[in-house]
Design a protein around this motif. Sequence first.
Motif, PDB file in Angstrom:
ATOM      1  N   GLY A  20       0.808  -1.212   0.000  1.00 57.47           N
ATOM      2  CA  GLY A  20       0.000   0.000   0.000  1.00 57.47           C
ATOM      3  C   GLY A  20       0.839   1.259   0.000  1.00 57.47           C
ATOM      4  N   PRO A  21       0.189   2.426   0.012  1.00 50.57           N
ATOM      5  CA  PRO A  21       0.912   3.686  -0.019  1.00 50.57           C
ATOM      6  C   PRO A  21       1.940   3.842   1.095  1.00 50.57           C
ATOM      7  N   ILE A 317      -4.961   9.520  -2.746  1.00 52.76           N
ATOM      8  CA  ILE A 317      -5.942  10.343  -3.469  1.00 52.76           C
ATOM      9  C   ILE A 317      -6.322   9.669  -4.782  1.00 52.76           C
ATOM     10  N   ILE A 318      -5.325   9.168  -5.505  1.00 51.73           N
ATOM     11  CA  ILE A 318      -5.615   8.527  -6.786  1.00 51.73           C
ATOM     12  C   ILE A 318      -6.420   7.243  -6.576  1.00 51.73           C
ATOM     13  N   GLU A 319      -6.063   6.478  -5.571  1.00 53.08           N
ATOM     14  CA  GLU A 319      -6.802   5.246  -5.309  1.00 53.08           C
ATOM     15  C   GLU A 319      -8.227   5.533  -4.864  1.00 53.08           C
ATOM     16  N   GLY A 320      -8.468   6.716  -4.277  1.00 56.42           N
ATOM     17  CA  GLY A 320      -9.819   7.090  -3.884  1.00 56.42           C
ATOM     18  C   GLY A 320     -10.714   7.415  -5.061  1.00 56.42           C
ATOM     19  N   GLY A 321     -10.119   7.738  -6.211  1.00 60.97           N
ATOM     20  CA  GLY A 321     -10.884   7.940  -7.433  1.00 60.97           C
ATOM     21  C   GLY A 321     -11.712   9.205  -7.497  1.00 60.97           C
ATOM     22  N   LYS A 322     -11.464  10.161  -6.612  1.00 64.18           N
ATOM     23  CA  LYS A 322     -12.274  11.379  -6.599  1.00 64.18           C
ATOM     24  C   LYS A 322     -11.571  12.570  -7.268  1.00 64.18           C
TER      25      LYS A 322
END
Length: 331
Positions: A20-21, A317-322
């Motif tokens: 993960g991150p 942030i990118i993995e959150g898709g928003k």
Amino acid sequence: MSESHLPDTMTTIELDDFGGPEVLVEGTRPLPVPASGEVLVKVTAAGVNGPDLVQRRGHYPPPEGASDLLGLEVSGEVVAVAADQTRWRTGDRVCALTNGGGYAEYVAVLADHCLPIPDGIDEVDAAGLPETFFTVWSNVFLGRTVPENGTFLVHGGAGSIGSTAIQLGAAMGLDVYTTVGSDTAAAFAMSLGATRAINYHEEDFVAICREAGGADIILDIIGGDYVARNIKAARRDARIVQLAFNLGSKVEIDLMPVMLKRITYTGSTLRSRSDGDKTRIARDLLDNVWPLFAAGALRSVTHAVIPLTDAAEAHRIIEGGKHQGKILLRP
């Protein structure tokens, strides 16, 4: 900054493991020395892209000879040049496609993979241009016939690839349909030049595209069940371009419609292409796409600029898709 005043070491973001991150940690390395044909760039900003996340998880190893550090695009100042390199001088401001190494204060890149900062674009924002413009231009437009007044379906219109594809499609005279996950993302896509933004939670892109006569070109980063649905949404003689598989690459589909519609199905990854291929793409972008920034037909789209040492947050942030547009890291 003159070469004689360059530091011996630089701050980097390292992979302490795959996962993960949280595996992204701050490190220190010796300053790179530009090899034959390379320049050393002091990084103003670095773009964060989907392939970075895949490499962090252990599924996208760097090509032989490339840096093991993440980061496929940067902007910044040329601070040293190889003896055989004459295109750039120290002090020049560039944005560049890299084979890795962008998550650092300095990176050595091939001179032929650097481009000037487009007119009217901030140097920080320019870090978010190379990866997506090289990718979309080479797969969709370079050396290919684009149907006049054709329909271009772009999946993931609010993301970095999608926001670039919408702009390029509109600039090339296509009617751009795009799928998004919210009304906010739909408004964002429309502001980039989309003809129709389809909220996939509420509407079926297959039905909408077929009602419009079918899509001539489809750019997909989703995969999974979208593979079969794209074939249904395609017009005869359409071209489907696969750039990623966020929902998986193993699918079962009926290929008969591919034959009946004479569909061309293709895909590629940018990082594995030869240095010569990337040089040709860079030259074509400079000639045919970079002038569109000065003309106001294209713009940079930055969602957030985050400190380099907070790279893990950028990945979250990118993995959150928003996000809408690019996430950039700033040393």
